[in-house]
Write a protein that holds these residues in place. Structure first.
Motif, PDB file in Angstrom:
ATOM      1  N   GLN A 299       0.867  -1.190   0.035  1.00 33.62           N
ATOM      2  CA  GLN A 299      -0.206   0.003   0.040  1.00 33.62           C
ATOM      3  C   GLN A 299       0.838   1.282   0.083  1.00 33.62           C
ATOM      4  OE1 GLN A 299      -1.101  -2.683   1.788  1.00 33.62           O
ATOM      5  NE2 GLN A 299      -2.863  -3.086   0.605  1.00 33.62           N
ATOM      6  N   ASP A 300       1.955   1.193   0.405  1.00 34.37           N
ATOM      7  CA  ASP A 300       2.747   2.424   0.175  1.00 34.37           C
ATOM      8  C   ASP A 300       3.506   2.706  -1.203  1.00 34.37           C
ATOM      9  OD1 ASP A 300       2.843   2.805   3.263  1.00 34.37           O
ATOM     10  OD2 ASP A 300       4.528   1.355   3.557  1.00 34.37           O
ATOM     11  N   VAL A 301       3.035   2.034  -2.122  1.00 38.20           N
ATOM     12  CA  VAL A 301       3.478   2.262  -3.396  1.00 38.20           C
ATOM     13  C   VAL A 301       2.366   2.819  -4.204  1.00 38.20           C
ATOM     14  CG1 VAL A 301       4.589   1.236  -5.573  1.00 38.20           C
ATOM     15  CG2 VAL A 301       5.233   0.358  -3.295  1.00 38.20           C
ATOM     16  N   THR A 302       2.713   4.033  -4.732  1.00 35.80           N
ATOM     17  CA  THR A 302       1.532   4.730  -5.338  1.00 35.80           C
ATOM     18  C   THR A 302       1.884   5.030  -6.658  1.00 35.80           C
ATOM     19  OG1 THR A 302      -0.022   6.380  -5.005  1.00 35.80           O
ATOM     20  CG2 THR A 302       2.467   7.096  -4.736  1.00 35.80           C
ATOM     21  N   VAL A 303       1.017   5.386  -7.542  1.00 33.63           N
ATOM     22  CA  VAL A 303       1.047   6.119  -8.708  1.00 33.63           C
ATOM     23  C   VAL A 303       0.690   7.623  -8.919  1.00 33.63           C
ATOM     24  CG1 VAL A 303       0.532   6.233 -11.362  1.00 33.63           C
ATOM     25  CG2 VAL A 303       0.648   3.943 -10.005  1.00 33.63           C
ATOM     26  N   THR A 304       1.715   8.511  -9.633  1.00 34.00           N
ATOM     27  CA  THR A 304       1.096   9.766  -9.526  1.00 34.00           C
ATOM     28  C   THR A 304       1.674  10.391 -10.815  1.00 34.00           C
ATOM     29  OG1 THR A 304       1.449  11.988  -8.522  1.00 34.00           O
ATOM     30  CG2 THR A 304       3.437  10.870  -8.560  1.00 34.00           C
ATOM     31  N   ASP A 305       0.784  11.575 -11.466  1.00 33.94           N
ATOM     32  CA  ASP A 305       1.290  12.081 -12.707  1.00 33.94           C
ATOM     33  C   ASP A 305       1.652  13.566 -12.344  1.00 33.94           C
ATOM     34  OD1 ASP A 305      -1.217  13.034 -12.307  1.00 33.94           O
ATOM     35  OD2 ASP A 305      -2.169  12.721 -14.034  1.00 33.94           O
ATOM     36  N   ARG A 306       1.799  13.621 -11.116  1.00 36.43           N
ATOM     37  CA  ARG A 306       2.285  15.113 -10.682  1.00 36.43           C
ATOM     38  C   ARG A 306       3.673  15.418 -10.871  1.00 36.43           C
ATOM     39  NH1 ARG A 306      -1.728  18.444  -8.526  1.00 36.43           N
ATOM     40  NH2 ARG A 306       0.006  19.923  -8.802  1.00 36.43           N
TER      41      ARG A 306
ATOM     42  N   GLY B  19       6.342  11.962   1.943  1.00 38.44           N
ATOM     43  CA  GLY B  19       5.636  13.350   2.069  1.00 38.44           C
ATOM     44  C   GLY B  19       6.025  14.133   0.931  1.00 38.44           C
ATOM     45  N   MET B  20       6.990  14.024   0.335  1.00 42.13           N
ATOM     46  CA  MET B  20       7.236  14.934  -0.991  1.00 42.13           C
ATOM     47  C   MET B  20       6.160  14.343  -1.886  1.00 42.13           C
ATOM     48  SD  MET B  20       9.428  16.171  -3.375  1.00 42.13           S
ATOM     49  CE  MET B  20       9.199  15.824  -5.094  1.00 42.13           C
ATOM     50  N   VAL B  21       5.746  13.303  -2.109  1.00 38.22           N
ATOM     51  CA  VAL B  21       4.879  13.061  -3.113  1.00 38.22           C
ATOM     52  C   VAL B  21       3.389  13.583  -2.676  1.00 38.22           C
ATOM     53  CG1 VAL B  21       3.513  10.739  -4.338  1.00 38.22           C
ATOM     54  CG2 VAL B  21       5.771  10.814  -3.805  1.00 38.22           C
ATOM     55  N   ASP B  22       3.052  13.307  -1.511  1.00 41.02           N
ATOM     56  CA  ASP B  22       1.804  13.875  -0.967  1.00 41.02           C
ATOM     57  C   ASP B  22       1.890  15.387  -1.313  1.00 41.02           C
ATOM     58  OD1 ASP B  22       0.863  11.833  -0.008  1.00 41.02           O
ATOM     59  OD2 ASP B  22       1.556  12.185   1.888  1.00 41.02           O
ATOM     60  N   ALA B  23       3.207  15.946  -0.868  1.00 42.32           N
ATOM     61  CA  ALA B  23       2.951  17.494  -1.058  1.00 42.32           C
ATOM     62  C   ALA B  23       2.953  17.915  -2.588  1.00 42.32           C
ATOM     63  CB  ALA B  23       4.677  17.863  -0.578  1.00 42.32           C
ATOM     64  N   LEU B  24       3.530  17.150  -3.632  1.00 43.20           N
ATOM     65  CA  LEU B  24       3.393  17.272  -4.812  1.00 43.20           C
ATOM     66  C   LEU B  24       1.811  17.347  -5.517  1.00 43.20           C
ATOM     67  CD1 LEU B  24       6.118  15.428  -7.040  1.00 43.20           C
ATOM     68  CD2 LEU B  24       5.268  17.905  -7.436  1.00 43.20           C
ATOM     69  N   GLU B  25       1.343  16.337  -4.834  1.00 39.48           N
ATOM     70  CA  GLU B  25      -0.041  16.043  -5.422  1.00 39.48           C
ATOM     71  C   GLU B  25      -1.131  17.257  -4.559  1.00 39.48           C
ATOM     72  OE1 GLU B  25      -1.287  11.866  -4.779  1.00 39.48           O
ATOM     73  OE2 GLU B  25      -0.615  12.089  -6.974  1.00 39.48           O
ATOM     74  N   ARG B  26      -0.587  18.017  -3.481  1.00 39.42           N
ATOM     75  CA  ARG B  26      -1.288  19.012  -3.030  1.00 39.42           C
ATOM     76  C   ARG B  26      -1.065  20.421  -3.569  1.00 39.42           C
ATOM     77  NH1 ARG B  26      -0.212  16.666   2.212  1.00 39.42           N
ATOM     78  NH2 ARG B  26       1.626  18.321   2.359  1.00 39.42           N
ATOM     79  N   SER B  27       0.472  20.441  -4.098  1.00 39.69           N
ATOM     80  CA  SER B  27       0.606  21.741  -4.295  1.00 39.69           C
ATOM     81  C   SER B  27       0.245  22.281  -5.585  1.00 39.69           C
ATOM     82  CB  SER B  27       2.190  21.820  -4.728  1.00 39.69           C
ATOM     83  OG  SER B  27       2.571  21.084  -5.669  1.00 39.69           O
ATOM     84  N   GLY B  28      -0.112  23.877  -5.866  1.00 32.73           N
ATOM     85  CA  GLY B  28      -0.610  24.232  -6.986  1.00 32.73           C
ATOM     86  C   GLY B  28       0.274  24.512  -8.117  1.00 32.73           C
ATOM     87  N   ARG B  29      -0.024  25.087  -9.140  1.00 30.75           N
ATOM     88  CA  ARG B  29       0.549  25.073 -10.310  1.00 30.75           C
ATOM     89  C   ARG B  29       1.715  26.172 -10.270  1.00 30.75           C
ATOM     90  NH1 ARG B  29      -2.778  26.020 -15.589  1.00 30.75           N
ATOM     91  NH2 ARG B  29      -1.704  24.872 -16.750  1.00 30.75           N
ATOM     92  N   ALA B  30       1.720  27.161  -9.297  1.00 34.62           N
ATOM     93  CA  ALA B  30       2.718  27.792  -9.192  1.00 34.62           C
ATOM     94  C   ALA B  30       3.901  27.403  -8.681  1.00 34.62           C
ATOM     95  CB  ALA B  30       2.281  29.188  -8.714  1.00 34.62           C
ATOM     96  N   ALA B  31       3.731  26.613  -7.545  1.00 31.59           N
ATOM     97  CA  ALA B  31       4.690  26.046  -6.755  1.00 31.59           C
ATOM     98  C   ALA B  31       5.254  25.126  -7.615  1.00 31.59           C
ATOM     99  CB  ALA B  31       4.073  25.464  -5.523  1.00 31.59           C
ATOM    100  N   SER B  32       4.773  24.070  -8.405  1.00 30.85           N
ATOM    101  CA  SER B  32       5.089  23.153  -9.193  1.00 30.85           C
ATOM    102  C   SER B  32       6.111  23.746 -10.080  1.00 30.85           C
ATOM    103  CB  SER B  32       3.965  22.315  -9.910  1.00 30.85           C
ATOM    104  OG  SER B  32       3.255  21.825  -9.066  1.00 30.85           O
ATOM    105  N   LEU B  33       5.628  24.857 -10.659  1.00 31.69           N
ATOM    106  CA  LEU B  33       6.469  25.485 -11.959  1.00 31.69           C
ATOM    107  C   LEU B  33       7.889  26.074 -11.103  1.00 31.69           C
ATOM    108  CD1 LEU B  33       6.705  26.431 -14.783  1.00 31.69           C
ATOM    109  CD2 LEU B  33       5.680  28.484 -13.994  1.00 31.69           C
ATOM    110  N   LEU B  34       7.784  26.520 -10.072  1.00 37.51           N
ATOM    111  CA  LEU B  34       8.907  27.024  -9.648  1.00 37.51           C
ATOM    112  C   LEU B  34      10.049  25.751  -9.205  1.00 37.51           C
ATOM    113  CD1 LEU B  34       8.236  29.787  -6.856  1.00 37.51           C
ATOM    114  CD2 LEU B  34       9.749  29.937  -8.775  1.00 37.51           C
ATOM    115  N   ARG B  35       9.413  24.989  -8.456  1.00 33.65           N
ATOM    116  CA  ARG B  35      10.241  23.777  -8.156  1.00 33.65           C
ATOM    117  C   ARG B  35      10.823  22.998  -9.606  1.00 33.65           C
ATOM    118  NH1 ARG B  35       6.859  20.711  -6.161  1.00 33.65           N
ATOM    119  NH2 ARG B  35       6.438  21.626  -4.124  1.00 33.65           N
ATOM    120  N   ALA B  36      10.019  22.963 -10.393  1.00 35.70           N
ATOM    121  CA  ALA B  36      10.351  22.564 -11.838  1.00 35.70           C
ATOM    122  C   ALA B  36      11.532  23.090 -12.474  1.00 35.70           C
ATOM    123  CB  ALA B  36       9.269  22.294 -12.887  1.00 35.70           C
TER     124      ALA B  36
END
Ligand SMILES: Cc1cc2nc3c(=O)[nH]c(=O)nc-3n(C[C@H](O)[C@H](O)[C@H](O)COP(=O)(O)O)c2cc1C
Length: 354
Positions: free
Chosen positions: A222-229, A241-258
């Motif tokens: 159950q700790d293995v998941t699929v994300t497209d974020r 925690g990082m994957v959860d954060a990615l799934e929660r974060s908005g577009r602007a935060a994703s763009l900056l990190r990217a």
């Protein structure tokens, strides 16, 4: 060579390895040490080149050759801007097998085959298997949805028989394999062998930091998941925690990190910005992408590197198959291959087929 008796299949005949087991190309993980240990164990090791520059690829191939005389392969992205140069390096250096993350072109397949290189693209759908078979691929590796890294949604038990029935070339089954029962099951589906990523990542020969391996070993299914974020494509990994954060974060935060990570990867890999954007775009198979997604695609290698090389389990991404939930030890590649072959022989015997 001592060890379990060989189990000849179309895969072993095609590639010249002793056992029908493939250690798949995993970015940042499948380097010279893991590949040569696999090759010396009698299985087919595949060097991951997407996270290397062309010069690093040549050096890595030479390092593997200095550690083993057994055949091995190289995994590359057919859509990489310098795929032609990488193919030339493989041909020059006498690499036995070419593995592709995305379907290679007909021309690239022909060039490799003319030079005597065995071409085994990885596919996640029947129609892709049919396409590469028609273009002359020697075999295909089919990855079911339970597999680690970029993955589809159809399980191995459904996809494998579908592909085996659709093509006349040998099929290697990947996604969810870790033991000898699995190998026999794959052969029963008329596959020619199994490919394993997560299981080989979790060996003592893999260079992944110990703290990161411990996270995989502790993971339940159950700790293995699929994300497209991460890059817009379904990617199977450990839930953190990082994957959860990615799934929660908005577009602007994703763009900056990217942008931050893409910039670091660009420096490291020697890729130009246009090259990076082109590679990012190619990951989406020509579909519409937002700029944020293009940069996230370019960003993915750095996030994987942060965990798999630098040991940052807090910040990095740990690509993983569901099978991590079944794995609880770190054998050497030799011990692993020997164990799987012994289990396979015992299983065949129990079935009255050994
Ligand atoms: C950490 C990791 C990195 C991966 N990187 C790549 C890659 O660079 N190229 C590729 O074709 N497949 C990649 N994959 C997919 C594997 O090659 C393989 O198909 C998959 O792991 C099989 O499923 P399993 O993990 O259940 O054995 C990766 C998988 C993992 C776990």
């Amino acid at each position: 060579m001592t060890g379990p008796v060989p189990l000849p299949t179309a895969l072993t005949e095609l590639t010249g390895v002793r056992y029908p087991i493939v250690q798949t190309g995993m970015g940042w993980v499948a380097g010279p040490r893991l590949v040569s240990a696999t090759a010396n164990a009698g299985a087919l090791g595949i060097l991951a080149s997407a996270t290397m520059t062309a010069d690093q690829l040549r050096a890595a191939v030479r390092e593997v050759k200095s550690r083993t005389e057994a055949p091995f392969g190289v995994n590359l992205r057919a859509d990489a801007g310098d795929a032609g140069e990488r193919v030339r390096i493989m041909i020059d250096e006498g690499v036995r097998v070419a593995s592709f993350a995305l379907a290679p072109s007909k021309e690239l397949i022909a060039r490799l085959k003319d030079a005597g290189v065995v071409v085994i693209p990885s596919v996640g759908a029947r129609r892709h298997a049919e396409k590469v078979a028609a273009w002359g691929a020697d075999a295909v590796m089919v990855q079911g949805g339970e597999g680690g890294g970029h993955t589809g949604s159809v399980a191995t038990t459904v996809l494998l028989p579908q592909v085996v029935d659709a093509v006349d070339i040998p099929v290697v089954a990947a996604g969810g394999f870790h033991d000898g029962r699995g190998l026999v099951a794959a052969l029963a589906y008329r596959a020619a062998g199994i490919g394993m990523g997560t299981r080989f990542l979790l060996t003592s020969d893999s260079t992944v930091p110990a703290a990161v391996k411990a996270k995989y070993l502790a993971a339940t299914v159950q700790d293995v998941t699929v994300t497209d974020r991460l890059d817009g494509l379904p990617h199977r990994m450990l839930r953190t925690g990082m994957v959860d954060a990615l799934e929660r974060s908005g577009r602007a935060a994703s763009l900056l990190r990217a942008v931050r990570h893409a910039s670091a990867f660009r420096k490291e890999s020697g890729t130009s910005w246009p090259g990076l954007v082109r590679d990012g775009l190619a990951m989406k198979h020509g579909k519409e992408l937002t700029w944020s997604q293009v940069l996230l695609a370019a960003n993915t290698p750095m996030l994987l590197k942060a965990a798999l090389v630098e040991g940052r389990t807090d910040l990095g991404v740990m690509a993983s198959g569901q099978v991590a939930g079944l794995i609880g030890d770190l054998p050497s590649c030799a011990e692993l291959v020997e164990r799987i072959m012994a289990e396979a022989q015992a299983t065949l015997k129990a079935l009255g087929a050994g």
